[in-house]
Design a protein around this motif. Structure first.
Motif, PDB file in Angstrom:
ATOM      1  N   ILE A 308      23.463  41.355  51.214  1.00  0.00           N
ATOM      2  CA  ILE A 308      24.506  41.955  52.069  1.00  0.00           C
ATOM      3  C   ILE A 308      25.539  42.720  51.242  1.00  0.00           C
ATOM      4  N   ARG A 309      25.815  42.237  50.029  1.00  0.00           N
ATOM      5  CA  ARG A 309      26.869  42.909  49.243  1.00  0.00           C
ATOM      6  C   ARG A 309      26.309  44.044  48.378  1.00  0.00           C
ATOM      7  N   LEU A 500      35.376  31.878  60.151  1.00  0.00           N
ATOM      8  CA  LEU A 500      34.157  32.691  60.168  1.00  0.00           C
ATOM      9  C   LEU A 500      33.710  33.043  61.591  1.00  0.00           C
ATOM     10  N   ARG A 572      39.672  36.486  54.068  1.00  0.00           N
ATOM     11  CA  ARG A 572      38.470  36.810  54.848  1.00  0.00           C
ATOM     12  C   ARG A 572      38.726  37.911  55.885  1.00  0.00           C
ATOM     13  N   PRO A 573      37.620  38.580  56.269  1.00  0.00           N
ATOM     14  CA  PRO A 573      37.774  39.747  57.153  1.00  0.00           C
ATOM     15  C   PRO A 573      37.572  39.498  58.651  1.00  0.00           C
ATOM     16  N   GLU A 574      36.996  38.377  59.069  1.00  0.00           N
ATOM     17  CA  GLU A 574      36.416  38.299  60.428  1.00  0.00           C
ATOM     18  C   GLU A 574      37.371  38.695  61.554  1.00  0.00           C
ATOM     19  N   PHE A 634      34.783  40.578  49.073  1.00  0.00           N
ATOM     20  CA  PHE A 634      34.841  41.064  50.461  1.00  0.00           C
ATOM     21  C   PHE A 634      36.239  41.508  50.896  1.00  0.00           C
ATOM     22  N   GLU A 638      35.297  44.435  52.828  1.00  0.00           N
ATOM     23  CA  GLU A 638      35.410  44.278  54.287  1.00  0.00           C
ATOM     24  C   GLU A 638      36.836  44.346  54.804  1.00  0.00           C
ATOM     25  N   THR A 663      26.693  42.603  57.770  1.00  0.00           N
ATOM     26  CA  THR A 663      27.660  41.511  57.852  1.00  0.00           C
ATOM     27  C   THR A 663      28.671  41.535  56.708  1.00  0.00           C
ATOM     28  N   GLU A 664      28.516  42.477  55.784  1.00  0.00           N
ATOM     29  CA  GLU A 664      29.496  42.667  54.723  1.00  0.00           C
ATOM     30  C   GLU A 664      30.234  44.001  54.937  1.00  0.00           C
TER      31      GLU A 664
HETATM   32  C1  DMJ Z   1      31.187  37.841  53.806  1.00  0.00           C
HETATM   33  O1  DMJ Z   1      30.425  37.760  52.690  1.00  0.00           O
HETATM   34  C2  DMJ Z   1      30.374  38.152  55.012  1.00  0.00           C
HETATM   35  O2  DMJ Z   1      31.171  38.585  56.014  1.00  0.00           O
HETATM   36  C3  DMJ Z   1      29.596  36.985  55.482  1.00  0.00           C
HETATM   37  O3  DMJ Z   1      28.908  37.256  56.648  1.00  0.00           O
HETATM   38  C4  DMJ Z   1      30.502  35.817  55.734  1.00  0.00           C
HETATM   39  N1  DMJ Z   1      31.304  35.548  54.603  1.00  0.00           N
HETATM   40  C5  DMJ Z   1      32.008  36.619  53.960  1.00  0.00           C
HETATM   41  C6  DMJ Z   1      33.351  36.944  54.533  1.00  0.00           C
HETATM   42  O4  DMJ Z   1      34.057  35.934  55.046  1.00  0.00           O
END
Ligand code: DMJ
Length: 674
Positions: A308-309, A500, A572-574, A634, A638, A663-664
């Motif tokens: 993902i990254r 998350l 975190r980005p969520e 991230f 993100e 998801t990244e």
């Molecule tokens: C990121 O690496 C991705 O968003 C992943 O899906 C969940 N964890 C981190 C961000 O919180």
């Protein structure tokens, strides 16, 4: 001449006749033209005198009769003429007001309205004067004053918009012709020729961006976006000064940490730099990728995280920049990750040695995490499409097909582990939308979108899972009655929600935008409010990693409770991610405002003066949030990217009908854009 001669020859005239005897002067016309007028007047009077009384009376009567007849006929002719003239004017006016509708259906014509009746809607029309009849004034016809019928009105508005669009278009064309390609992420359009991969090896696909890059004028960057750029530069400065080419910055100790030893932060941040328009930083990072990024290393990497990254970051940067360097690197890492799929069940191992080409599960188990093996598909499928080599897609599709058929789900909800030997779910009975399961749900929807909404099994699994969430995991907290997603462990509900899980409102909104149930959007709205409250109800205004919601009202208690072990924040980005989707789809500015609050709190509590941002250990202590000395990749890949997109009003800045984010937060093209 004839009459006078005859009378002279016949003797005295009879009284019944008027006789005229011409004298010598008269006969020769002496005196010329002017004199003859006076002569004629005198002569007439003499003749009148010569008539008998009866003759004069008859003549006078005849004159009087003719005069009376003349007056009568003039009156009636005038009326007829007036009505003819008026009718033709009315007809002309009607034609002028509703061209093409002349007398066709007079019943639908609007009743006359006052000039200001539509002032709000059509100020320019209400200011017009009534039309004058065409005969009053010549020249161009006046605009009508009557409110147009609704259809005519819509047409007018449409025409106006069209006219403006045409002008803008003409202007754009002119500017485009003149302009040199500008370096801006904001003007990127994906290539319309994106197609699903065929099953055979074929010519590589082109990147999605470059041809259409200069089609559109960039939308000016606003204050909040500038603040994001400033934050990014500050983070980048720390990384550059103390961790260049390493995985993560340790901003307090001014050093770095290694996970895979692959410049993780740098690769994760490439497309963010492109989107933010940070050309210099991008060029510098590109040089590092070209000269120093080497995958031929004896190192174990996590399949999911590196997909993902690294793979995701390289692919999206290739699409945005059109630079084949990134595709070459993506192919390299993609190939090196493939050994992970060599398992008895085809469910991949969690770890791969990218130098040796060997893979294995974690030391303590032969299980893989469900979210990990089902959240690598967007990237490998895209790699197949770009290279024409089906092996990548085949490997990840097989995982999805297998999971689709597995037993052990609970109304579409999946357990957290899957065994790489048996291919079966393990640790049955625990269901969460948080860690270890989260992106399984996200990728069901996103793969369906990526592939042009044709892969029904993916959609089926997604829809069933959301029903499962509604049935088993949704609850409301006290006192604010916030809707949240809890967990289920062997039949017991727990009011625990990971940060998350805040990816979910954005995913639900994306589904609704793509035509799925409208109640998904309602749920998204409720959940994003909850995610925001996970920040707003905390002392620093930053969310902890995990919250527990109160199910019963207690005096002095908020909805959100935090356990000591859960009160860290990893940048975190969520939540910001979901705010971005919500704003894109609703246009409700409150989502931007919430994001702005969050950015300010990151600046207040996690910014390190010498460069970089740090995770913190205690979101409940504003006077000492206990910095952890680590900036996760991230945050640049993100969190700041979604912030920048959230504050933008340009829907073409990564258009969600053309791109799907992995998801990244790495945007990949939708194969058949809407
Ligand atoms: C990121 O690496 C991705 O968003 C992943 O899906 C969940 N964890 C981190 C961000 O919180």
């Amino acid at each position: 001449m004839y009459s006078g001669a005859a009378a002279a020859a016949a003797g005295p005239p009879r009284r019944d006749f008027i006789s005229v005897t011409l004298g010598p002067e008269e006969a020769v016309g002496v005196g010329g033209y002017n004199n003859s007028k006076a002569w004629r007047r005198r002569s007439c009077w003499r003749k009148w005198k010569q008539l008998s009384r009866l003759q004069r009376s008859v003549i006078l009567f005849l004159f009087a009769f003719l005069a009376v007849c003349g007056v009568i006929s003039y009156t009636s002719m005038g009326e007829a003429w007036k009505s003819i003239t008026n009718k033709s004017l009315d007809e002309q006016r009607t034609e002028q007001e509703i061209p093409g509708l002349k007398l066709a259906n007079p019943a639908v014509l609007p009743a006359p309205q006052k000039a200001d009746a539509n002032h709000g809607d059509y100020p320019e029309l209400s200011l017009q004067k009534p039309p004058k009849p065409p005969h009053v004034r010549r020249g161009p016809s006046n605009l009508q004053i009557k409110a147009p019928r609704r259809d005519v009105r819509l047409k007018t508005r449409h025409d106006t918009i069209r006219a403006v669009e045409e002008l803008v278009e003409a202007d754009k064309v002119e500017k485009t012709e003149k302009s040199i390609i500008s370096w801006r992420g904001a003007v990127i359009e994906p290539d319309q020729s994106t197609e699903p991969p065929s099953s055979k090896i074929k010519e590589p696909e082109k990147p999605s961006s470059v041809e259409a890059e200069d089609q559109k004028e960039p939308v000016p960057i606003n204050e909040r976006q500038l603040a994001v750029i400033e934050a990014f530069r500050h983070a980048w400065k720390g990384y550059k000064d103390f961790a260049w080419g390493h995985d993560e910055l340790k901003p307090l100790s001014k050093s770095y940490s290694e996970w895979f030893g692959l410049g993780l932060t740098l690769i994760d941040a490439l497309d963010t730099m492109w989107i933010l328009g940070l050309k210099e930083e991008f060029e510098e990072a590109r040089k590092w990728v070209a000269n120093d990024l080497v995958f031929d290393k004896n190192v174990d990497v996590n399949l999911f995280e590196s997909t993902i990254r690294i793979l995701g970051g390289l692919l999206s940067t290739y699409h945005l920049s059109g630079d084949s360097l990134f595709l070459e690197k993506a192919k390299d890492i993609g190939n090196r990750l493939m050994p992970a799929f060599k398992t008895p069940s085809k469910i991949p191992y969690s770890d791969v040695n990218i130098g040796r080409g060997t893979a294995h599960p974690p030391r303590w188990t032969s299980d893989s995490t469900v979210a990990e093996v089902t959240s690598i598909q967007l990237e490998f499928r895209e790699l197949s499409r770009l290279t024409g080599d089906e092996k990548f897609q085949k490997a990840v599709d097989e995982v999805m097909k297998h999971v689709h058929t597995l037993s052990g789900k609970n109304d579409g909800l999946v357990p957290m582990f899957i065994n790489t030997n048996s291919g079966q779910f393990t640790h049955l009975g625990v269901y969460t939308l948080g860690a270890r399961a989260d992106s399984y749900y996200e990728y069901l929807l996103k793969q369906w979108i990526q592939g042009g909404k044709k892969e029904n099994e993916l959609l089926e699994d997604y829809m069933r899972a959301i029903e499962g969430v509604k049935k088993h995991l949704l609850q409301r907290s006290e006192p604010k009655k916030l809707t949240f997603v809890g967990e289920l462990a062997h039949g017991h509900f727990s009011a625990k929600m990971d940060h998350l899980v805040c990816f979910l409102p954005g995913t639900l909104a994306l589904g609704a935008h793509n035509g799925l149930a409208a109640d998904h959007m309602k749920l998204a709205e409720a959940l994003i409010e909850t995610c925001y409250q996970m920040y707003a109800q905390v002392e620093t205004g930053l969310s902890p990693e995990i919250v527990h919601f109160n199910l019963h009202a207690q005096k002095g208690h908020r909805d959100v409770e935090i356990k000591p072990a859960d009160r860290h924040n990893l940048l975190r980005p969520e939540t910001v991610e979901s705010l971005f989707y919500m704003y894109r789809f609703t246009g409700d500015k409150k989502y931007q405002d919430w994001g702005w609050e969050i950015l300010q709190n990151f600046n207040r509590y996690t910014r390190v003066p010498t460069g970089g941002y740090t995770s913190i250990n205690n979101v409940q202590n504003p006077s000492n949030p206990e910095p952890r000395d680590k900036m996760e990749s991230f945050f640049l890949g993100e969190t700041l990217k979604y912030m920048f997109l959230l504050f933008s009003d340009d829907i073409d800045l990564i258009n969600l009908d053309k791109y799907v984010f992995n998801t990244e937060a790495h945007p990949l093209p939708i194969w058949v854009p809407a």
